[in-house]
Design a protein around this motif. Sequence first.
Motif, short mmCIF file in Angstrom:
data_model
loop_
_atom_site.label_atom_id
_atom_site.label_comp_id
_atom_site.label_asym_id
_atom_site.label_seq_id
_atom_site.Cartn_x
_atom_site.Cartn_y
_atom_site.Cartn_z
N MET A 137 0.83 -1.18 0.00
CA MET A 137 0.00 0.00 0.00
C MET A 137 0.88 1.25 0.00
N SER A 138 1.91 1.28 0.85
CA SER A 138 2.73 2.48 0.92
C SER A 138 3.48 2.73 -0.39
N SER A 139 3.71 1.67 -1.18
CA SER A 139 4.39 1.89 -2.45
C SER A 139 3.49 2.64 -3.43
N TRP A 140 2.17 2.58 -3.23
CA TRP A 140 1.25 3.30 -4.12
C TRP A 140 0.95 4.70 -3.59
N VAL A 141 0.52 4.83 -2.34
CA VAL A 141 0.09 6.13 -1.83
C VAL A 141 1.19 6.87 -1.08
N GLY A 142 2.27 6.18 -0.73
CA GLY A 142 3.30 6.81 0.10
C GLY A 142 2.80 6.91 1.53
N PRO A 143 3.46 7.69 2.36
CA PRO A 143 2.99 7.86 3.73
C PRO A 143 1.57 8.46 3.72
N VAL A 144 0.66 7.87 4.45
CA VAL A 144 -0.73 8.34 4.49
C VAL A 144 -0.79 9.65 5.25
N ARG A 145 -1.41 10.65 4.63
CA ARG A 145 -1.58 11.97 5.24
C ARG A 145 -3.03 12.27 5.58
N GLN A 146 -3.97 11.54 4.95
CA GLN A 146 -5.39 11.78 5.20
C GLN A 146 -6.16 10.46 5.13
N VAL A 147 -7.11 10.30 6.04
CA VAL A 147 -8.04 9.17 6.01
C VAL A 147 -9.44 9.75 5.99
N ALA A 148 -10.19 9.44 4.94
CA ALA A 148 -11.57 9.91 4.82
C ALA A 148 -12.50 8.72 5.04
N TYR A 149 -13.63 8.98 5.70
CA TYR A 149 -14.58 7.93 6.01
C TYR A 149 -15.99 8.49 5.93
N HIS A 150 -16.97 7.60 5.76
CA HIS A 150 -18.37 8.04 5.68
C HIS A 150 -18.83 8.50 7.06
N VAL A 151 -19.38 9.69 7.13
CA VAL A 151 -19.73 10.34 8.39
C VAL A 151 -20.74 9.53 9.20
N ASP A 152 -21.66 8.82 8.56
CA ASP A 152 -22.68 8.07 9.29
C ASP A 152 -22.20 6.72 9.80
N VAL B 189 0.99 9.44 13.56
CA VAL B 189 1.44 8.09 13.27
C VAL B 189 2.91 8.18 12.88
N GLU B 190 3.76 7.51 13.64
CA GLU B 190 5.20 7.51 13.36
C GLU B 190 5.74 8.92 13.10
N ASP B 191 5.39 9.84 13.96
CA ASP B 191 5.89 11.22 13.93
C ASP B 191 5.37 12.09 12.79
N TRP B 192 4.29 11.68 12.10
CA TRP B 192 3.69 12.59 11.14
C TRP B 192 2.19 12.68 11.39
N SER B 193 1.62 13.79 10.99
CA SER B 193 0.20 14.04 11.21
C SER B 193 -0.65 13.39 10.13
N VAL B 194 -1.75 12.78 10.55
CA VAL B 194 -2.74 12.21 9.64
C VAL B 194 -4.06 12.90 9.95
N VAL C 89 -10.92 6.05 2.57
CA VAL C 89 -10.04 6.46 1.47
C VAL C 89 -8.78 7.03 2.08
N LEU C 90 -7.66 6.44 1.70
CA LEU C 90 -6.36 6.90 2.17
C LEU C 90 -5.75 7.79 1.10
N THR C 91 -5.21 8.93 1.51
CA THR C 91 -4.51 9.82 0.59
C THR C 91 -3.10 9.99 1.10
#
Length: 117
Positions: free
Chosen positions: A1-16, A27-32, A46-48
């Motif tokens: 997964m990290s080879s495609w998106v790189g370090p994850v910076r955003q996680v989006a999810y359905h509000v309901d 996570v590991e010293d970076w903000s998500v 959705v991971l960005t």
Amino acid sequence: MSSWVGPVRQVAYHVDDWDKTTRELTVEDWSVTLVDSPVLDANTVVLTGSNQRRMMLLVVPPDTPGGLARAVLSSAARSDTVAGVEEILMSNGIRLGRRTVSDTLGRSEVVETGSHT
């Protein structure tokens, strides 16, 4: 997964689908950044990454028995799958409902649904 998106910076999810949570975690010293969205399919996240690439993951509820969870993952991972998230889950007998972020982090199964942007 990290080879495609790189370090994850955003996680989006359905509000309901999820309980309210903090807007950011470390996570590991970076903000998500966590983003609730009413337009995402239920039972997905959705991971960005830092390179702006995205990956959509199917979320199997954490209380799903192991054999059933494996069947869902197998259904979703097939190269000829055209079913949507809800259809994959329901056709395998998965109930749909709310869960907490802590329920999912580290305990539920996720599978890439093949949606890269």
